[in-house]
Design an enzyme around this catalytic site. Sequence first.
Site, PDB file in Angstrom:
ATOM      1  N   TYR A 123      25.117  20.946  62.500  1.00 52.07           N
ATOM      2  CA  TYR A 123      25.527  22.221  63.597  1.00 52.07           C
ATOM      3  C   TYR A 123      25.206  21.460  64.984  1.00 52.07           C
ATOM      4  CZ  TYR A 123      25.154  26.615  66.008  1.00 52.07           C
ATOM      5  OH  TYR A 123      25.285  28.019  66.352  1.00 52.07           O
TER       6      TYR A 123
ATOM      7  N   LYS B  56      27.695  21.000  67.953  1.00 51.54           N
ATOM      8  CA  LYS B  56      27.560  21.700  69.301  1.00 51.54           C
ATOM      9  C   LYS B  56      27.284  20.835  70.461  1.00 51.54           C
ATOM     10  CE  LYS B  56      28.054  26.232  67.840  1.00 51.54           C
ATOM     11  NZ  LYS B  56      29.309  26.783  68.139  1.00 51.54           N
TER      12      LYS B  56
HETATM   13  P1  NAP Z   1      28.577  35.249  63.110  1.00 53.38           P
HETATM   14  O1  NAP Z   1      27.918  36.690  63.392  1.00 53.38           O
HETATM   15  O2  NAP Z   1      28.573  34.547  62.093  1.00 53.38           O
HETATM   16  O3  NAP Z   1      30.142  35.420  63.423  1.00 53.38           O
HETATM   17  C1  NAP Z   1      31.140  34.230  63.362  1.00 53.38           C
HETATM   18  C2  NAP Z   1      32.460  34.640  63.023  1.00 53.38           C
HETATM   19  O4  NAP Z   1      33.397  33.500  62.781  1.00 53.38           O
HETATM   20  C3  NAP Z   1      32.551  35.430  61.621  1.00 53.38           C
HETATM   21  O5  NAP Z   1      33.171  36.517  61.803  1.00 53.38           O
HETATM   22  C4  NAP Z   1      33.164  34.429  60.659  1.00 53.38           C
HETATM   23  O6  NAP Z   1      34.223  34.990  59.788  1.00 53.38           O
HETATM   24  C5  NAP Z   1      34.220  33.785  61.927  1.00 53.38           C
HETATM   25  N1  NAP Z   1      34.589  32.468  61.433  1.00 53.38           N
HETATM   26  C6  NAP Z   1      33.774  31.542  60.618  1.00 53.38           C
HETATM   27  N2  NAP Z   1      34.776  30.630  60.193  1.00 53.38           N
HETATM   28  C7  NAP Z   1      36.086  30.940  60.686  1.00 53.38           C
HETATM   29  C8  NAP Z   1      37.173  30.074  60.704  1.00 53.38           C
HETATM   30  N3  NAP Z   1      37.205  28.812  60.300  1.00 53.38           N
HETATM   31  N4  NAP Z   1      38.213  30.688  61.318  1.00 53.38           N
HETATM   32  C9  NAP Z   1      38.073  31.991  61.915  1.00 53.38           C
HETATM   33  N5  NAP Z   1      36.830  32.414  62.174  1.00 53.38           N
HETATM   34  C10 NAP Z   1      35.904  31.780  61.211  1.00 53.38           C
HETATM   35  O7  NAP Z   1      28.317  34.273  64.221  1.00 53.38           O
HETATM   36  P2  NAP Z   1      27.799  34.368  65.924  1.00 53.38           P
HETATM   37  O8  NAP Z   1      26.188  34.698  65.915  1.00 53.38           O
HETATM   38  O9  NAP Z   1      28.477  35.784  66.541  1.00 53.38           O
HETATM   39  O10 NAP Z   1      28.080  33.086  66.604  1.00 53.38           O
HETATM   40  C11 NAP Z   1      29.468  33.015  67.189  1.00 53.38           C
HETATM   41  C12 NAP Z   1      29.475  31.747  67.983  1.00 53.38           C
HETATM   42  O11 NAP Z   1      28.168  31.579  68.651  1.00 53.38           O
HETATM   43  C13 NAP Z   1      29.445  30.580  66.948  1.00 53.38           C
HETATM   44  O12 NAP Z   1      29.996  29.413  67.438  1.00 53.38           O
HETATM   45  C14 NAP Z   1      27.868  30.137  66.888  1.00 53.38           C
HETATM   46  O13 NAP Z   1      28.010  28.811  66.495  1.00 53.38           O
HETATM   47  C15 NAP Z   1      27.484  30.360  68.407  1.00 53.38           C
HETATM   48  N6  NAP Z   1      26.221  30.538  68.664  1.00 53.38           N
HETATM   49  C16 NAP Z   1      25.299  31.678  67.894  1.00 53.38           C
HETATM   50  C17 NAP Z   1      23.974  31.861  68.224  1.00 53.38           C
HETATM   51  C18 NAP Z   1      23.259  32.886  67.555  1.00 53.38           C
HETATM   52  O14 NAP Z   1      21.959  32.779  68.079  1.00 53.38           O
HETATM   53  N7  NAP Z   1      23.813  33.993  66.979  1.00 53.38           N
HETATM   54  C19 NAP Z   1      23.374  30.892  69.007  1.00 53.38           C
HETATM   55  C20 NAP Z   1      23.969  29.716  69.532  1.00 53.38           C
HETATM   56  C21 NAP Z   1      25.304  29.632  69.319  1.00 53.38           C
HETATM   57  P3  NAP Z   1      33.561  35.289  58.326  1.00 53.38           P
HETATM   58  O15 NAP Z   1      32.468  36.400  58.422  1.00 53.38           O
HETATM   59  O16 NAP Z   1      34.801  35.709  57.625  1.00 53.38           O
HETATM   60  O17 NAP Z   1      32.774  34.055  57.863  1.00 53.38           O
END
Ligand code: NAP
Length: 251
Positions: A152, A156
């Site tokens: 990851y 990133k």
């Molecule tokens: P999340 O709640 O897990 O949501 C991610 C979404 O992406 C889910 O609905 C998932 O669908 C979808 N997804 C996964 N693989 C996919 C694919 N191949 N094609 C289309 N959709 C797909 O994550 P989040 O926390 O909101 O994170 C959103 C972004 O922010 C990510 O890029 C993450 O790395 C980044 N981020 C998050 C955090 C944090 O603290 N949360 C921190 C830094 C960066 P499914 O549910 O069907 O798998």
Amino acid sequence: MTTTRTAVVTGAARGIGAGVAKRLAEDGFAVAVIDLDEAACKPVVEQIEAAGGKALAVGLDVSDEQAVQAGVARIAEGLGAPAVLVNNAGVIRDNLLFKMSAADWDTVMAVHLRGSFLMTRAVQGYMTEAGWGRIVNLSSTSALGNRGQANYAAAKAGIQGFTKTLALELGRFGVTANAIAPGFIETEMTAETARRIGMDFEDFKRAAASQIPVARTGKPEDIAHAVSFFAGEGAGFVSGQVLYVAGGPKA
Ligand code: NAP
């Protein structure tokens, strides 16, 4: 804004992506809500429509080249030419290096890097033709290195190099590209991390907040606010930047 522009948000059925989709709709964009499962996008679309906005649910895997091409064409026809792209879809497959499988490495690279590449390549033609576009890519504070996240963190950090290159190549066409690197945001992704290490999510959030200068964990709205800035008309001279949205300084 005189005519409605179209924004495309990936991974928008929940979490940060859902927050971003709703905020961009409030900002006046028609929003394509992309996620793996089209039915899972519907509640976000319905919330946007209930608030008077326009949205379209699109089920596709961002790492699937054909599906991305077809999905973007469907969005352009059904909603309008994409003017904003938010590459937000993401997965984690955490493990210490010595236990990390090649499959878990490949999955993380496929969704974050290949997915962002395919989506960006598919929409850029609409943006360059219009002479206006905004690309926002989701990086992470993990790009600076994070134990248990070799895959990851590499993806990133890769997103940051990808973003800077997009800024160089597309700037002359009126298209900006920026990255947002969130810290701890309360979503299913961080809940999953808590489960993996056997901690109650509330305790996990409290522990995280104690290390964050503003003394709280982040919410999807915190990231949506930053996306709104980069997507706005006024941000046309801001490109190739990485904004850490983490409640304190990171670099
Ligand atoms: P999340 O709640 O897990 O949501 C991610 C979404 O992406 C889910 O609905 C998932 O669908 C979808 N997804 C996964 N693989 C996919 C694919 N191949 N094609 C289309 N959709 C797909 O994550 P989040 O926390 O909101 O994170 C959103 C972004 O922010 C990510 O890029 C993450 O790395 C980044 N981020 C998050 C955090 C944090 O603290 N949360 C921190 C830094 C960066 P499914 O549910 O069907 O798998």
